[in-house]
Design an enzyme around this catalytic site. Sequence first.
Site, PDB file in Angstrom:
ATOM      1  N   ASP A   1      44.109  43.800  41.313  1.00 37.99           N
ATOM      2  CA  ASP A   1      43.848  44.913  40.406  1.00 37.99           C
ATOM      3  C   ASP A   1      43.856  44.408  38.968  1.00 37.99           C
ATOM      4  O   ASP A   1      44.695  43.598  38.587  1.00 37.99           O
ATOM      5  CB  ASP A   1      44.916  45.996  40.587  1.00 37.99           C
TER       6      ASP A   1
ATOM      7  N   MET B   1      51.094  41.353  42.740  1.00 39.06           N
ATOM      8  CA  MET B   1      50.270  40.869  43.839  1.00 39.06           C
ATOM      9  C   MET B   1      48.919  41.577  43.810  1.00 39.06           C
ATOM     10  O   MET B   1      48.768  42.651  43.244  1.00 39.06           O
ATOM     11  CB  MET B   1      50.960  41.111  45.181  1.00 39.06           C
TER      12      MET B   1
ATOM     13  N   SER C   1      52.216  44.857  38.609  1.00 39.60           N
ATOM     14  CA  SER C   1      52.623  45.303  39.944  1.00 39.60           C
ATOM     15  C   SER C   1      53.971  44.674  40.286  1.00 39.60           C
ATOM     16  O   SER C   1      54.937  44.917  39.585  1.00 39.60           O
ATOM     17  CB  SER C   1      51.539  44.943  40.968  1.00 39.60           C
TER      18      SER C   1
END
Length: 361
Positions: free
Chosen positions: A305, A302, A181
Amino acid sequence: MSARAPRTVVVDDSRFMRGLITDILESGGVEVVGQASDGREALSVVADRDPDVVTMDVEMPGMDGIEAVERLMADTPTPTLMLSAYTAEGAEETFEALDAGAVDFFAKPGGEVSMGVSRMEEQLVETVRSVAKADLSTAGSERREARATAAAGSAGAAEATESEPTATAIEPNTTLVIGSSTGGPDAVERVLSALPGGADLRGIVVQHMPEAFTGRFADRLDAACELSVREAEDGMRIGRGELAVARGGHHLEVANARDGRLRLSVIDEDRGQGVRPSANVTMESVAEVVDDPVVGVVLTGMGSDGTDGVRALSRAGARVLAQDEDSCVVYGMPKRAAETGCVDTVAPLEDIAAGITGEHA
Protein backbone atom coordinates in the site's frame (compact mmCIF):
# COMPACT_ATOMS: atom_id res chain seq x y z
CA MET A 1 13.83 -23.59 -1.94
CA SER A 2 10.83 -22.23 -0.06
CA ALA A 3 11.34 -20.23 3.12
CA ARG A 4 11.01 -22.07 6.42
CA ALA A 5 7.58 -21.80 8.01
CA PRO A 6 7.60 -19.50 11.05
CA ARG A 7 7.42 -21.33 14.39
CA THR A 8 4.68 -19.95 16.61
CA VAL A 9 3.41 -20.15 20.18
CA VAL A 10 -0.31 -19.40 20.62
CA VAL A 11 -1.36 -17.77 23.92
CA ASP A 12 -5.04 -17.41 24.88
CA ASP A 13 -7.03 -18.22 28.02
CA SER A 14 -9.79 -19.79 25.90
CA ARG A 15 -9.11 -23.40 24.90
CA PHE A 16 -11.50 -22.93 21.99
CA MET A 17 -9.63 -19.85 20.70
CA ARG A 18 -6.26 -21.57 21.10
CA GLY A 19 -7.51 -24.45 18.99
CA LEU A 20 -9.12 -22.19 16.42
CA ILE A 21 -6.06 -19.97 16.00
CA THR A 22 -3.80 -23.03 15.82
CA ASP A 23 -5.97 -24.57 13.09
CA ILE A 24 -6.00 -21.34 11.08
CA LEU A 25 -2.24 -20.87 11.31
CA GLU A 26 -1.38 -24.47 10.53
CA SER A 27 -3.77 -24.46 7.55
CA GLY A 28 -1.85 -21.40 6.30
CA GLY A 29 1.52 -23.11 6.61
CA VAL A 30 2.57 -21.69 9.98
CA GLU A 31 4.03 -24.20 12.43
CA VAL A 32 2.52 -23.99 15.93
CA VAL A 33 5.12 -25.36 18.36
CA GLY A 34 3.32 -24.63 21.62
CA GLN A 35 0.29 -23.18 23.39
CA ALA A 36 -0.25 -21.40 26.71
CA SER A 37 -3.35 -20.37 28.65
CA ASP A 38 -1.96 -17.28 30.41
CA GLY A 39 1.03 -14.98 30.45
CA ARG A 40 3.02 -16.87 33.06
CA GLU A 41 2.73 -20.13 31.19
CA ALA A 42 3.58 -18.31 27.97
CA LEU A 43 6.95 -17.19 29.35
CA SER A 44 7.84 -20.79 30.16
CA VAL A 45 6.67 -22.17 26.82
CA VAL A 46 8.47 -19.47 24.83
CA ALA A 47 11.70 -20.06 26.74
CA ASP A 48 11.42 -23.80 26.08
CA ARG A 49 10.31 -23.74 22.42
CA ASP A 50 12.16 -20.63 21.16
CA PRO A 51 9.51 -19.64 18.55
CA ASP A 52 9.88 -17.04 15.79
CA VAL A 53 6.64 -15.31 16.79
CA VAL A 54 4.04 -15.33 19.59
CA THR A 55 0.32 -14.62 19.27
CA MET A 56 -0.72 -13.14 22.61
CA ASP A 57 -4.22 -12.54 23.94
CA VAL A 58 -4.50 -9.21 25.76
CA GLU A 59 -7.03 -10.04 28.49
CA MET A 60 -6.14 -13.14 30.52
CA PRO A 61 -6.47 -14.05 34.21
CA GLY A 62 -3.34 -14.02 36.33
CA MET A 63 -0.59 -12.49 34.18
CA ASP A 64 -2.27 -10.62 31.33
CA GLY A 65 -0.85 -10.05 27.87
CA ILE A 66 0.60 -6.62 28.66
CA GLU A 67 2.71 -7.86 31.59
CA ALA A 68 3.64 -10.97 29.63
CA VAL A 69 4.99 -8.85 26.75
CA GLU A 70 7.01 -6.70 29.16
CA ARG A 71 8.56 -9.81 30.72
CA LEU A 72 9.08 -11.46 27.35
CA MET A 73 10.94 -8.47 25.92
CA ALA A 74 13.15 -8.29 29.00
CA ASP A 75 13.96 -12.02 29.19
CA THR A 76 13.57 -13.64 25.76
CA PRO A 77 12.72 -10.96 23.17
CA THR A 78 10.38 -12.52 20.59
CA PRO A 79 8.24 -10.79 17.95
CA THR A 80 4.73 -10.71 19.38
CA LEU A 81 1.33 -10.19 17.76
CA MET A 82 -1.43 -9.12 20.14
CA LEU A 83 -4.95 -10.51 19.70
CA SER A 84 -7.29 -7.88 21.12
CA ALA A 85 -10.97 -7.22 21.58
CA TYR A 86 -12.60 -5.11 18.88
CA THR A 87 -13.57 -2.38 21.35
CA ALA A 88 -12.34 1.00 22.58
CA GLU A 89 -11.30 -0.68 25.84
CA GLY A 90 -9.43 -3.32 23.88
CA ALA A 91 -7.71 -0.55 21.92
CA GLU A 92 -6.38 1.09 25.08
CA GLU A 93 -4.95 -2.18 26.36
CA THR A 94 -3.50 -3.02 22.96
CA PHE A 95 -1.64 0.28 22.77
CA GLU A 96 -0.19 -0.45 26.20
CA ALA A 97 1.05 -3.78 24.84
CA LEU A 98 2.60 -2.00 21.84
CA ASP A 99 4.32 0.36 24.27
CA ALA A 100 5.67 -2.70 26.06
CA GLY A 101 7.24 -3.98 22.85
CA ALA A 102 4.62 -5.94 20.90
CA VAL A 103 5.08 -5.55 17.14
CA ASP A 104 1.49 -5.42 15.91
CA PHE A 105 -2.04 -6.52 16.73
CA PHE A 106 -4.91 -8.40 15.16
CA ALA A 107 -8.36 -7.34 16.32
CA LYS A 108 -10.78 -10.05 17.33
CA PRO A 109 -14.11 -9.17 15.72
CA GLY A 110 -17.29 -8.87 17.75
CA GLY A 111 -20.33 -11.10 17.49
CA GLU A 112 -19.67 -14.74 16.67
CA VAL A 113 -15.93 -14.88 17.30
CA SER A 114 -15.20 -18.13 15.48
CA MET A 115 -17.03 -17.04 12.34
CA GLY A 116 -15.37 -13.62 12.39
CA VAL A 117 -11.82 -14.90 12.77
CA SER A 118 -12.38 -17.61 10.18
CA ARG A 119 -13.34 -15.00 7.59
CA MET A 120 -10.00 -13.31 8.17
CA GLU A 121 -7.82 -16.43 8.07
CA GLU A 122 -5.63 -15.19 5.24
CA GLN A 123 -5.05 -11.83 6.91
CA LEU A 124 -4.17 -13.46 10.23
CA VAL A 125 -1.67 -15.82 8.62
CA GLU A 126 -0.10 -13.00 6.63
CA THR A 127 0.21 -10.84 9.74
CA VAL A 128 1.81 -13.64 11.76
CA ARG A 129 4.32 -14.28 8.97
CA SER A 130 5.12 -10.57 8.79
CA VAL A 131 5.54 -10.15 12.54
CA ALA A 132 7.83 -13.20 12.63
CA LYS A 133 10.29 -11.25 10.45
CA ALA A 134 10.10 -8.07 12.54
CA ASP A 135 13.18 -6.28 13.78
CA LEU A 136 12.91 -5.87 17.55
CA SER A 137 15.61 -3.20 17.83
CA THR A 138 13.02 -0.60 18.91
CA ALA A 139 11.00 -2.91 21.16
CA GLY A 140 10.76 -3.10 24.93
CA SER A 141 12.85 -0.71 26.99
CA GLU A 142 14.41 1.00 23.94
CA ARG A 143 10.97 1.84 22.54
CA ARG A 144 9.76 3.17 25.90
CA GLU A 145 12.94 5.22 26.24
CA ALA A 146 12.43 6.70 22.76
CA ARG A 147 8.83 7.54 23.64
CA ALA A 148 9.88 9.25 26.88
CA THR A 149 12.60 11.22 25.10
CA ALA A 150 10.18 12.33 22.38
CA ALA A 151 7.60 13.39 24.96
CA ALA A 152 10.18 15.41 26.87
CA GLY A 153 11.34 17.08 23.65
CA SER A 154 7.77 17.91 22.69
CA ALA A 155 7.08 19.43 26.11
CA GLY A 156 10.25 21.51 25.94
CA ALA A 157 9.44 22.74 22.46
CA ALA A 158 5.91 23.62 23.57
CA GLU A 159 7.33 25.81 26.35
CA ALA A 160 9.63 27.51 23.85
CA THR A 161 6.79 28.34 21.49
CA GLU A 162 5.02 30.34 24.19
CA SER A 163 7.63 33.04 23.77
CA GLU A 164 8.98 32.42 20.27
CA PRO A 165 7.70 30.23 17.38
CA THR A 166 9.88 27.25 16.48
CA ALA A 167 11.94 27.89 13.35
CA THR A 168 11.18 25.67 10.39
CA ALA A 169 12.28 25.46 6.76
CA ILE A 170 8.96 24.04 5.58
CA GLU A 171 7.20 25.77 2.69
CA PRO A 172 3.96 27.69 3.34
CA ASN A 173 0.69 25.73 3.10
CA THR A 174 2.43 22.33 3.01
CA THR A 175 0.24 19.22 3.07
CA LEU A 176 1.68 16.09 4.71
CA VAL A 177 0.34 12.60 4.04
CA ILE A 178 1.79 9.59 5.90
CA GLY A 179 1.10 5.92 5.18
CA SER A 180 2.10 3.09 7.54
CA SER A 181 1.16 -0.39 8.71
CA THR A 182 3.00 -2.95 10.87
CA GLY A 183 5.10 -1.07 13.44
CA GLY A 184 3.44 2.16 12.37
CA PRO A 185 1.83 3.40 15.60
CA ASP A 186 5.20 3.87 17.27
CA ALA A 187 6.90 5.16 14.11
CA VAL A 188 4.17 7.72 13.36
CA GLU A 189 4.22 8.98 16.94
CA ARG A 190 7.98 9.42 16.89
CA VAL A 191 7.86 11.36 13.61
CA LEU A 192 5.00 13.64 14.64
CA SER A 193 6.45 14.36 18.08
CA ALA A 194 9.59 15.69 16.36
CA LEU A 195 7.67 18.14 14.14
CA PRO A 196 7.57 21.79 15.28
CA GLY A 197 4.17 23.14 16.22
CA GLY A 198 4.93 26.38 14.39
CA ALA A 199 5.22 24.69 10.99
CA ASP A 200 2.77 25.81 8.28
CA LEU A 201 1.58 22.24 7.93
CA ARG A 202 -1.66 20.30 7.72
CA GLY A 203 -2.07 16.66 6.84
CA ILE A 204 -3.33 13.11 7.10
CA VAL A 205 -2.09 9.91 8.73
CA VAL A 206 -3.20 6.65 7.11
CA GLN A 207 -2.41 3.81 9.52
CA HIS A 208 -3.76 0.32 8.85
CA MET A 209 -5.94 -0.11 11.92
CA PRO A 210 -9.53 -1.17 12.76
CA GLU A 211 -12.23 1.44 13.32
CA ALA A 212 -12.39 0.90 17.08
CA PHE A 213 -8.70 1.82 17.35
CA THR A 214 -8.15 4.89 15.18
CA GLY A 215 -9.90 7.35 17.51
CA ARG A 216 -7.70 6.27 20.40
CA PHE A 217 -4.65 6.41 18.14
CA ALA A 218 -5.51 10.00 17.20
CA ASP A 219 -5.81 10.89 20.90
CA ARG A 220 -2.37 9.43 21.61
CA LEU A 221 -0.81 11.35 18.75
CA ASP A 222 -2.52 14.55 19.86
CA ALA A 223 -1.04 14.14 23.35
CA ALA A 224 2.43 13.32 22.00
CA CYS A 225 2.99 16.19 19.58
CA GLU A 226 2.55 19.95 19.17
CA LEU A 227 0.11 19.58 16.30
CA SER A 228 -3.63 19.12 16.83
CA VAL A 229 -4.62 15.56 15.85
CA ARG A 230 -8.17 14.20 15.47
CA GLU A 231 -9.82 11.20 13.88
CA ALA A 232 -11.18 12.14 10.45
CA GLU A 233 -14.88 12.86 10.01
CA ASP A 234 -16.73 13.26 6.74
CA GLY A 235 -16.75 16.91 5.69
CA MET A 236 -14.15 17.89 8.29
CA ARG A 237 -11.80 20.75 7.41
CA ILE A 238 -8.21 20.92 8.60
CA GLY A 239 -5.84 23.86 8.42
CA ARG A 240 -2.46 24.96 9.71
CA GLY A 241 -1.21 22.88 12.63
CA GLU A 242 -3.91 20.21 12.24
CA LEU A 243 -3.69 16.53 11.30
CA ALA A 244 -6.41 13.95 10.71
CA VAL A 245 -6.09 10.19 11.26
CA ALA A 246 -7.98 8.15 8.65
CA ARG A 247 -10.82 6.21 10.25
CA GLY A 248 -10.35 2.46 10.33
CA GLY A 249 -12.54 0.45 7.97
CA HIS A 250 -12.99 3.46 5.64
CA HIS A 251 -11.00 5.24 2.98
CA LEU A 252 -10.18 8.92 3.29
CA GLU A 253 -9.91 11.41 0.42
CA VAL A 254 -9.18 15.10 0.24
CA ALA A 255 -12.27 16.46 -1.51
CA ASN A 256 -10.88 19.95 -2.06
CA ALA A 257 -8.16 22.33 -0.92
CA ARG A 258 -8.76 26.06 -0.58
CA ASP A 259 -6.96 28.85 1.26
CA GLY A 260 -4.63 26.44 3.04
CA ARG A 261 -7.46 24.23 4.32
CA LEU A 262 -8.36 20.69 3.27
CA ARG A 263 -11.89 19.30 3.23
CA LEU A 264 -11.99 15.58 3.91
CA SER A 265 -14.33 12.89 2.63
CA VAL A 266 -14.74 9.59 4.51
CA ILE A 267 -15.65 6.80 2.09
CA ASP A 268 -17.34 3.55 3.10
CA GLU A 269 -16.63 1.41 0.04
CA ASP A 270 -14.03 -1.16 -0.98
CA ARG A 271 -12.09 0.52 -3.82
CA GLY A 272 -10.25 -2.80 -4.41
CA GLN A 273 -7.21 -1.90 -2.31
CA GLY A 274 -7.23 -4.89 0.04
CA VAL A 275 -6.93 -2.60 3.08
CA ARG A 276 -9.12 0.13 4.54
CA PRO A 277 -7.95 2.79 5.02
CA SER A 278 -5.53 2.74 2.10
CA ALA A 279 -2.63 5.15 1.69
CA ASN A 280 -3.03 4.82 -2.08
CA VAL A 281 -6.56 6.27 -2.00
CA THR A 282 -5.57 9.22 0.18
CA MET A 283 -2.33 10.00 -1.63
CA GLU A 284 -3.95 9.86 -5.05
CA SER A 285 -6.65 12.30 -3.94
CA VAL A 286 -4.02 14.66 -2.52
CA ALA A 287 -2.10 14.52 -5.79
CA GLU A 288 -5.27 15.36 -7.70
CA VAL A 289 -6.67 18.27 -5.71
CA VAL A 290 -3.86 19.92 -3.71
CA ASP A 291 -1.89 22.57 -5.62
CA ASP A 292 0.22 23.75 -2.66
CA PRO A 293 3.45 21.95 -1.64
CA VAL A 294 2.99 18.30 -0.62
CA VAL A 295 5.21 15.88 1.29
CA GLY A 296 4.40 12.18 1.14
CA VAL A 297 5.89 9.71 3.64
CA VAL A 298 5.83 5.91 3.67
CA LEU A 299 6.77 4.30 6.98
CA THR A 300 7.20 0.73 8.22
CA GLY A 301 4.60 -1.84 7.22
CA MET A 302 3.90 -5.04 5.36
CA GLY A 303 2.48 -5.12 1.87
CA SER A 304 2.59 -2.61 -0.96
CA ASP A 305 0.00 0.00 0.00
CA GLY A 306 1.29 3.45 -0.92
CA THR A 307 3.07 2.32 -4.08
CA ASP A 308 0.47 3.77 -6.45
CA GLY A 309 0.09 6.73 -4.12
CA VAL A 310 3.74 7.78 -4.27
CA ARG A 311 3.68 7.48 -8.06
CA ALA A 312 0.73 9.89 -8.16
CA LEU A 313 2.37 12.27 -5.67
CA SER A 314 5.63 12.28 -7.59
CA ARG A 315 3.86 13.05 -10.87
CA ALA A 316 2.18 15.98 -9.12
CA GLY A 317 5.54 17.37 -7.99
CA ALA A 318 5.44 16.31 -4.33
CA ARG A 319 8.50 15.43 -2.26
CA VAL A 320 8.38 11.78 -1.19
CA LEU A 321 10.23 10.19 1.72
CA ALA A 322 10.46 6.55 2.79
CA GLN A 323 11.79 4.96 5.96
CA ASP A 324 14.97 2.93 5.50
CA GLU A 325 15.25 -0.82 6.03
CA ASP A 326 17.39 -0.72 9.16
CA SER A 327 14.88 1.34 11.16
CA CYS A 328 11.72 -0.44 9.92
CA VAL A 329 9.94 -3.08 11.94
CA VAL A 330 8.83 -4.56 8.60
CA TYR A 331 10.45 -3.32 5.40
CA GLY A 332 7.52 -3.89 3.07
CA MET A 333 5.65 -0.70 2.19
CA PRO A 334 8.78 1.53 2.13
CA LYS A 335 10.67 -1.03 0.02
CA ARG A 336 7.89 -1.21 -2.57
CA ALA A 337 7.64 2.59 -2.60
CA ALA A 338 11.40 2.99 -3.12
CA GLU A 339 11.33 0.46 -5.95
CA THR A 340 9.02 2.76 -7.94
CA GLY A 341 11.84 5.27 -8.35
CA CYS A 342 9.47 7.98 -7.10
CA VAL A 343 10.99 8.36 -3.62
CA ASP A 344 13.28 11.37 -3.24
CA THR A 345 14.77 10.42 0.12
CA VAL A 346 15.19 7.13 2.00
CA ALA A 347 16.08 7.89 5.62
CA PRO A 348 16.20 6.41 9.12
CA LEU A 349 13.09 6.99 11.20
CA GLU A 350 14.91 9.53 13.35
CA ASP A 351 15.56 11.71 10.26
CA ILE A 352 12.08 11.61 8.73
CA ALA A 353 10.77 14.66 10.61
CA ALA A 354 13.76 16.74 9.44
CA GLY A 355 13.06 15.53 5.91
CA ILE A 356 9.46 16.67 6.18
CA THR A 357 10.40 20.17 7.32
CA GLY A 358 13.03 20.46 4.59
CA GLU A 359 16.05 20.50 6.89
CA HIS A 360 17.40 17.33 5.24
CA ALA A 361 15.75 17.74 1.82
